[in-house]
Design a protein around this motif. Structure first.
Motif, PDB file in Angstrom:
ATOM      1  N   PRO A  46     -74.851 -82.641   9.433  1.00 31.08           N
ATOM      2  CA  PRO A  46     -74.580 -81.204   9.351  1.00 31.08           C
ATOM      3  C   PRO A  46     -73.083 -80.892   9.331  1.00 31.08           C
ATOM      4  O   PRO A  46     -72.678 -79.862   8.823  1.00 31.08           O
ATOM      5  CB  PRO A  46     -75.223 -80.639  10.632  1.00 31.08           C
ATOM      6  CG  PRO A  46     -76.072 -81.728  11.187  1.00 31.08           C
ATOM      7  CD  PRO A  46     -75.524 -83.019  10.683  1.00 31.08           C
ATOM      8  N   ASN A  47     -72.281 -81.790   9.907  1.00 33.85           N
ATOM      9  CA  ASN A  47     -70.853 -81.497  10.074  1.00 33.85           C
ATOM     10  C   ASN A  47     -70.009 -82.704   9.653  1.00 33.85           C
ATOM     11  O   ASN A  47     -69.389 -83.364  10.488  1.00 33.85           O
ATOM     12  CB  ASN A  47     -70.601 -81.141  11.550  1.00 33.85           C
ATOM     13  CG  ASN A  47     -69.318 -80.363  11.758  1.00 33.85           C
ATOM     14  OD1 ASN A  47     -68.693 -79.901  10.803  1.00 33.85           O
ATOM     15  ND2 ASN A  47     -68.929 -80.219  13.016  1.00 33.85           N
ATOM     16  N   PRO A  48     -69.967 -82.996   8.348  1.00 31.74           N
ATOM     17  CA  PRO A  48     -69.191 -84.164   7.910  1.00 31.74           C
ATOM     18  C   PRO A  48     -67.698 -83.942   8.130  1.00 31.74           C
ATOM     19  O   PRO A  48     -67.275 -82.837   8.487  1.00 31.74           O
ATOM     20  CB  PRO A  48     -69.507 -84.260   6.411  1.00 31.74           C
ATOM     21  CG  PRO A  48     -69.964 -82.917   6.007  1.00 31.74           C
ATOM     22  CD  PRO A  48     -70.551 -82.260   7.228  1.00 31.74           C
ATOM     23  N   ALA A  49     -66.924 -84.975   7.915  1.00 30.87           N
ATOM     24  CA  ALA A  49     -65.479 -84.868   8.147  1.00 30.87           C
ATOM     25  C   ALA A  49     -64.746 -85.856   7.260  1.00 30.87           C
ATOM     26  O   ALA A  49     -65.260 -86.939   6.982  1.00 30.87           O
ATOM     27  CB  ALA A  49     -65.167 -85.202   9.612  1.00 30.87           C
ATOM     28  N   ILE A  50     -63.576 -85.455   6.824  1.00 40.24           N
ATOM     29  CA  ILE A  50     -62.666 -86.429   6.213  1.00 40.24           C
ATOM     30  C   ILE A  50     -61.967 -87.107   7.385  1.00 40.24           C
ATOM     31  O   ILE A  50     -61.341 -86.421   8.209  1.00 40.24           O
ATOM     32  CB  ILE A  50     -61.649 -85.722   5.299  1.00 40.24           C
ATOM     33  CG1 ILE A  50     -62.390 -85.100   4.099  1.00 40.24           C
ATOM     34  CG2 ILE A  50     -60.561 -86.690   4.848  1.00 40.24           C
ATOM     35  CD1 ILE A  50     -61.524 -84.206   3.233  1.00 40.24           C
ATOM     36  N   ASP A  51     -62.115 -88.407   7.486  1.00 37.05           N
ATOM     37  CA  ASP A  51     -61.435 -89.124   8.577  1.00 37.05           C
ATOM     38  C   ASP A  51     -60.032 -89.513   8.115  1.00 37.05           C
ATOM     39  O   ASP A  51     -59.876 -90.316   7.190  1.00 37.05           O
ATOM     40  CB  ASP A  51     -62.215 -90.392   8.957  1.00 37.05           C
ATOM     41  CG  ASP A  51     -63.470 -90.062   9.750  1.00 37.05           C
ATOM     42  OD1 ASP A  51     -63.569 -88.939  10.282  1.00 37.05           O
ATOM     43  OD2 ASP A  51     -64.359 -90.931   9.819  1.00 37.05           O
ATOM     44  N   HIS A  52     -59.032 -88.942   8.747  1.00 36.29           N
ATOM     45  CA  HIS A  52     -57.648 -89.299   8.450  1.00 36.29           C
ATOM     46  C   HIS A  52     -57.201 -90.292   9.520  1.00 36.29           C
ATOM     47  O   HIS A  52     -56.905 -89.904  10.651  1.00 36.29           O
ATOM     48  CB  HIS A  52     -56.768 -88.040   8.462  1.00 36.29           C
ATOM     49  CG  HIS A  52     -55.331 -88.331   8.118  1.00 36.29           C
ATOM     50  ND1 HIS A  52     -54.327 -87.416   8.279  1.00 36.29           N
ATOM     51  CD2 HIS A  52     -54.736 -89.434   7.618  1.00 36.29           C
ATOM     52  CE1 HIS A  52     -53.173 -87.945   7.895  1.00 36.29           C
ATOM     53  NE2 HIS A  52     -53.397 -89.180   7.492  1.00 36.29           N
ATOM     54  N   THR A  53     -57.227 -91.565   9.157  1.00 38.77           N
ATOM     55  CA  THR A  53     -56.840 -92.604  10.115  1.00 38.77           C
ATOM     56  C   THR A  53     -55.358 -92.912   9.959  1.00 38.77           C
ATOM     57  O   THR A  53     -54.894 -93.213   8.859  1.00 38.77           O
ATOM     58  CB  THR A  53     -57.663 -93.889   9.886  1.00 38.77           C
ATOM     59  OG1 THR A  53     -59.041 -93.558  10.001  1.00 38.77           O
ATOM     60  CG2 THR A  53     -57.315 -94.969  10.905  1.00 38.77           C
ATOM     61  N   VAL A  54     -54.633 -92.814  11.053  1.00 37.36           N
ATOM     62  CA  VAL A  54     -53.213 -93.151  11.068  1.00 37.36           C
ATOM     63  C   VAL A  54     -53.066 -94.399  11.934  1.00 37.36           C
ATOM     64  O   VAL A  54     -53.441 -94.386  13.117  1.00 37.36           O
ATOM     65  CB  VAL A  54     -52.377 -91.984  11.644  1.00 37.36           C
ATOM     66  CG1 VAL A  54     -50.897 -92.341  11.665  1.00 37.36           C
ATOM     67  CG2 VAL A  54     -52.608 -90.708  10.841  1.00 37.36           C
ATOM     68  N   SER A  55     -52.578 -95.485  11.329  1.00 40.83           N
ATOM     69  CA  SER A  55     -52.449 -96.752  12.080  1.00 40.83           C
ATOM     70  C   SER A  55     -51.090 -96.824  12.752  1.00 40.83           C
ATOM     71  O   SER A  55     -50.052 -96.642  12.109  1.00 40.83           O
ATOM     72  CB  SER A  55     -52.612 -97.941  11.133  1.00 40.83           C
ATOM     73  OG  SER A  55     -53.866 -97.870  10.502  1.00 40.83           O
ATOM     74  N   LEU A  56     -51.113 -97.097  14.048  1.00 42.79           N
ATOM     75  CA  LEU A  56     -49.881 -97.148  14.850  1.00 42.79           C
ATOM     76  C   LEU A  56     -49.766 -98.505  15.537  1.00 42.79           C
ATOM     77  O   LEU A  56     -50.786 -99.140  15.824  1.00 42.79           O
ATOM     78  CB  LEU A  56     -49.923 -96.067  15.938  1.00 42.79           C
ATOM     79  CG  LEU A  56     -50.149 -94.626  15.482  1.00 42.79           C
ATOM     80  CD1 LEU A  56     -50.383 -93.723  16.688  1.00 42.79           C
ATOM     81  CD2 LEU A  56     -48.959 -94.128  14.670  1.00 42.79           C
ATOM     82  N   ASP A  57     -48.516 -98.920  15.830  1.00 39.60           N
ATOM     83  CA  ASP A  57     -48.340-100.134  16.631  1.00 39.60           C
ATOM     84  C   ASP A  57     -48.977 -99.906  18.000  1.00 39.60           C
ATOM     85  O   ASP A  57     -49.741-100.717  18.493  1.00 39.60           O
ATOM     86  CB  ASP A  57     -46.855-100.456  16.809  1.00 39.60           C
ATOM     87  CG  ASP A  57     -46.209-100.828  15.479  1.00 39.60           C
ATOM     88  OD1 ASP A  57     -46.935-101.368  14.624  1.00 39.60           O
ATOM     89  OD2 ASP A  57     -45.010-100.556  15.294  1.00 39.60           O
ATOM     90  N   ALA A  58     -48.607 -98.789  18.609  1.00 38.21           N
ATOM     91  CA  ALA A  58     -49.142 -98.453  19.934  1.00 38.21           C
ATOM     92  C   ALA A  58     -49.018 -96.948  20.120  1.00 38.21           C
ATOM     93  O   ALA A  58     -47.998 -96.359  19.751  1.00 38.21           O
ATOM     94  CB  ALA A  58     -48.368 -99.190  21.014  1.00 38.21           C
ATOM     95  N   LEU A  59     -50.044 -96.337  20.660  1.00 35.72           N
ATOM     96  CA  LEU A  59     -50.032 -94.887  20.864  1.00 35.72           C
ATOM     97  C   LEU A  59     -49.425 -94.564  22.228  1.00 35.72           C
ATOM     98  O   LEU A  59     -49.904 -95.048  23.259  1.00 35.72           O
ATOM     99  CB  LEU A  59     -51.467 -94.358  20.790  1.00 35.72           C
ATOM    100  CG  LEU A  59     -51.661 -92.871  21.083  1.00 35.72           C
ATOM    101  CD1 LEU A  59     -50.954 -92.014  20.033  1.00 35.72           C
ATOM    102  CD2 LEU A  59     -53.147 -92.531  21.113  1.00 35.72           C
ATOM    103  N   VAL A  60     -48.346 -93.778  22.217  1.00 39.55           N
ATOM    104  CA  VAL A  60     -47.708 -93.371  23.478  1.00 39.55           C
ATOM    105  C   VAL A  60     -47.690 -91.840  23.495  1.00 39.55           C
ATOM    106  O   VAL A  60     -46.964 -91.227  22.710  1.00 39.55           O
ATOM    107  CB  VAL A  60     -46.258 -93.911  23.566  1.00 39.55           C
ATOM    108  CG1 VAL A  60     -45.641 -93.543  24.907  1.00 39.55           C
ATOM    109  CG2 VAL A  60     -46.215 -95.409  23.317  1.00 39.55           C
TER     110      VAL A  60
END
Ligand SMILES: O=P(O)(O)OC[C@H]1O[C@](O)(CO)[C@@H](O)[C@@H]1O
Length: 317
Positions: free
Chosen positions: A8-22
């Protein structure tokens, strides 16, 4: 069709790859990717890759459907999405290479009012009915868009059931609780994660034994197949032959997004092929283990998935 996924609620997944999330820091992204997402869309992608005749349905914004249309065409998925006025949401996925996990920021989605819900619901039913035959698996998965209530899902489930569909439900919160309370017949397959199951039973489930007990209680309500996904700790599997803890193989993790969808798709594909529990769910777990090793969607060759399945350890509970 062997499988129809309803999102019912699809989404465009915008994946951002990071070394590490701070949190609070400025990051330089390693890479980014835009993918057609939403739980049923992810299930359809993996199921089609496993050879199931699959249709993806649900509501798609008519202002930005192209990414989905391309994905369906490339993957051999029948496009049964109803176009509705608006833009499909974009969900942000921050993939953290150091931790081997991802942080999800899921947006609300296209807002419906009573009139647009009624129209969209009627159009969805009209699209689905000719596709469903006796025994077709239908998944109802993911969140509901703003303004759409659980009644829409209940009417949809009833219509699918009336045509002989088998129902798989992958949702959480109040929607899950209400579906289970109000569906005239229990779903055939449920895949809550630990948090969703805890919310459903209204208490924390710390140990495996408690999770197993809750899974068996769901079976006692008439749900044939229950898989409780526990992330890196594996899954509790409950089916006709009993209840098991399945310990996953250790694999390098590129993203955890879509792991649950791959688990559902693999399990359904195995059930369609005639496997039973726990083996069907073990195959599903192997698909999830394969899926999380790459950011790009898709699966490795079947032999690699079977090799992963052979590394999954089953403990009867
Ligand atoms: O509908 P929800 O609960 O917001 O979940 C949507 C998200 O789930 C996923 O299907 C992963 O399971 C993503 O593709 C998508 O962004």
């Amino acid at each position: 069709m062997q499988l129809i996924t309803v999102t019912p609620n699809p989404a465009i997944d915008h994946t951002v790859s990071l070394d590490a999330l701070v949190p609070g820091a400025v990051h330089r992204a390693r890479a980014e990717q835009f993918e057609a997402g939403g739980k049923g869309i992810g299930v359809a992608a993996v199921a089609a890759a496993l050879g199931l005749r699959t249709a993806a349905s649900g509501w798609l914004g008519d202002q930005n459907p192209q990414l989905f249309e391309r994905a369906f065409a490339e993957r051999g998925i029948a496009d049964a999405m109803v176009r509705v006025p608006g833009r499909t949401r974009t969900n942000i996925k921050l993939a953290d290479a150091e931790r081997g996990d991802s942080t999800d920021i899921n947006l609300a989605g296209i807002a419906f009012d009573a009139e647009s819900t009624a129209q969209a619901e009627a159009a969805l039913l009209a699209r689905l009915e000719p596709l469903v035959a006796e025994g077709t698996w239908c998944t109802l998965a993911g969140s509901l868009p703003p303004g759409v209530g659980v009644d829409s899902l209940l009417r949809l489930a009833a219509a699918l059931r009336a045509r002989g569909a088998r129902l798989m439900v992958d949702t959480g919160g109040k929607v899950l609780a209400q579906l289970l309370d109000r569906l005239p017949a229990a779903p055939d397959f449920l895949k809550p994660n630990r948090a969703e199951l805890e919310e459903l039973v209204g208490q924390p489930l710390s140990g495996t034994a408690e999770v197993a007990q809750a899974a068996l209680a769901l079976r006692a309500r008439g749900i044939g197949h229950v898989v409780v996904s526990l992330g890196g700790d594996g899954a509790v599997i409950a089916g006709e032959g009993g209840c098991w803890l399945a310990l996953p193989p250790r694999v390098p993790v590129a993203t955890t997004v879509g792991a649950g969808d791959a688990l559902v798709a693999g399990t359904l594909a195995a059930l369609v092929e005639g496997r039973v529990f726990p083996e069907a769910a073990v195959f599903g777990m192997a698909c999830a283990a394969a899926r999380i090793q790459r950011i790009a969607p898709g699966l490795p060759p079947r032999a690699e998935i079977e090799a992963l399945a052979a590394r999954i350890v089953l403990q009867p509970l």
